[in-house]
Every structure is written in structure tokens, then in C-alpha cells.
Design a protein around this motif. Structure first.
Motif, PDB file in Angstrom:
ATOM      1  N   GLY A  76       0.785  -1.225   0.000  1.00 32.63           N
ATOM      2  CA  GLY A  76       0.000   0.000   0.000  1.00 32.63           C
ATOM      3  C   GLY A  76       0.820   1.279   0.000  1.00 32.63           C
ATOM      4  O   GLY A  76       0.394   2.292   0.545  1.00 32.63           O
ATOM      5  N   ARG A  77       1.989   1.238  -0.635  1.00 32.41           N
ATOM      6  CA  ARG A  77       2.852   2.421  -0.685  1.00 32.41           C
ATOM      7  C   ARG A  77       3.093   2.831  -2.136  1.00 32.41           C
ATOM      8  O   ARG A  77       3.094   1.984  -3.033  1.00 32.41           O
ATOM      9  CB  ARG A  77       4.237   2.123  -0.073  1.00 32.41           C
ATOM     10  CG  ARG A  77       4.265   1.913   1.420  1.00 32.41           C
ATOM     11  CD  ARG A  77       4.399   3.184   2.245  1.00 32.41           C
ATOM     12  NE  ARG A  77       5.464   4.076   1.816  1.00 32.41           N
ATOM     13  CZ  ARG A  77       6.710   4.044   2.292  1.00 32.41           C
ATOM     14  NH1 ARG A  77       7.063   3.140   3.189  1.00 32.41           N
ATOM     15  NH2 ARG A  77       7.608   4.907   1.867  1.00 32.41           N
ATOM     16  N   ARG A 109       0.465  -3.134  -3.990  1.00 28.27           N
ATOM     17  CA  ARG A 109      -0.930  -3.409  -3.630  1.00 28.27           C
ATOM     18  C   ARG A 109      -1.056  -3.389  -2.108  1.00 28.27           C
ATOM     19  O   ARG A 109      -0.089  -3.657  -1.381  1.00 28.27           O
ATOM     20  CB  ARG A 109      -1.390  -4.725  -4.238  1.00 28.27           C
ATOM     21  CG  ARG A 109      -0.755  -5.950  -3.673  1.00 28.27           C
ATOM     22  CD  ARG A 109      -1.473  -7.214  -4.190  1.00 28.27           C
ATOM     23  NE  ARG A 109      -0.787  -8.373  -3.675  1.00 28.27           N
ATOM     24  CZ  ARG A 109      -0.008  -9.166  -4.411  1.00 28.27           C
ATOM     25  NH1 ARG A 109       0.172  -8.963  -5.685  1.00 28.27           N
ATOM     26  NH2 ARG A 109       0.593 -10.207  -3.842  1.00 28.27           N
ATOM     27  N   PRO A 110      -2.253  -3.069  -1.615  1.00 24.74           N
ATOM     28  CA  PRO A 110      -2.463  -3.027  -0.165  1.00 24.74           C
ATOM     29  C   PRO A 110      -2.328  -4.417   0.464  1.00 24.74           C
ATOM     30  O   PRO A 110      -2.475  -5.427  -0.212  1.00 24.74           O
ATOM     31  CB  PRO A 110      -3.888  -2.510  -0.003  1.00 24.74           C
ATOM     32  CG  PRO A 110      -4.356  -2.105  -1.349  1.00 24.74           C
ATOM     33  CD  PRO A 110      -3.440  -2.687  -2.371  1.00 24.74           C
TER      34      PRO A 110
END
Length: 112
Positions: A76-77, A109-110
């Protein structure tokens, strides 16, 4: 042949690709492949806090064209990095021509 040497080397593929989203956060290596063999030097340059954490020394793969940097990514970055910059121009071909600075952005992706 002289004209080719007057042209700056270019990145032809990035892994992960520039603008990529949903990149697997377990990916442990960033790669940039140039259009010609390069010197054994590099400038992976940070723009700020969103630079991947290096987990080892950058290197060139045996083809002499693919630069690699071991990293640890987080889910998530969004990451931002430069290959060369105005100040740092150590990505150079074997004739000493610096590559044009290239800004690369990608997102992992998260976490599930």
C-alpha cells in the motif's frame, strides 16, 4: 557509429514498469534495462521519503545492460525514484555518456 555515441543511453524497460499499480510488495529487486552496455556505476536517486529501502548493494547483471537494486517494499505504498538526476549522473554508457534522468513511480498493492 559516431552518431550513436552522441546520443544519451535510454532505459528501455523498467521492472516494475513506470506507473505500475498493484505491484507485489514481496518483490525484492528493482531492475532497469538500458539500450546498450553500461559502465559499472549507477545513480538510483531519492526524491524524498518514498524511496524503497535498499537491502543490499546495487549491481549490474552479467548482460552489462540491466541495473538491479535489492529492496524491501511495503504494501500500500507509492514509491518514487530517479535513475540519474541533475546532480547525480553515474548511469553512463561505456563511452561515458550519462543516461537522461528518468523519474519512476509505482505503487504496491495493499495488504490483504
Amino acid at each position: 557509429a559516431l552518431a550513436a555515441h552522441a546520443v544519451a543511453p535510454r532505459v528501455i524497460t523498467l521492472d516494475p514498469p513506470n506507473g505500475a499499480t498493484g505491484v507485489d510488495p514481496t518483490k525484492a529487486l528493482l531492475r532497469a534495462t538500458f539500450d546498450r552496455p553500461m559502465e559499472e556505476s549507477w545513480s538510483w536517486v531519492t526524491e524524498g521519503a518514498d524511496f524503497p529501502t535498499a537491502t543490499g548493494k546495487a549491481y549490474f547483471e552479467p548482460d552489462g545492460r540491466t541495473a538491479a537494486m535489492p529492496v524491501r517494499l511495503e504494501p500500500g505504498r507509492t514509491y518514487v525514484l530517479w535513475l540519474n538526476s541533475e546532480q547525480y549522473q553515474l548511469f553512463r554508457d561505456r563511452a561515458g555518456n550519462p543516461a537522461m534522468p528518468l523519474r519512476s513511480v509505482f505503487s504496491t498493492r495493499p495488504a490483504p
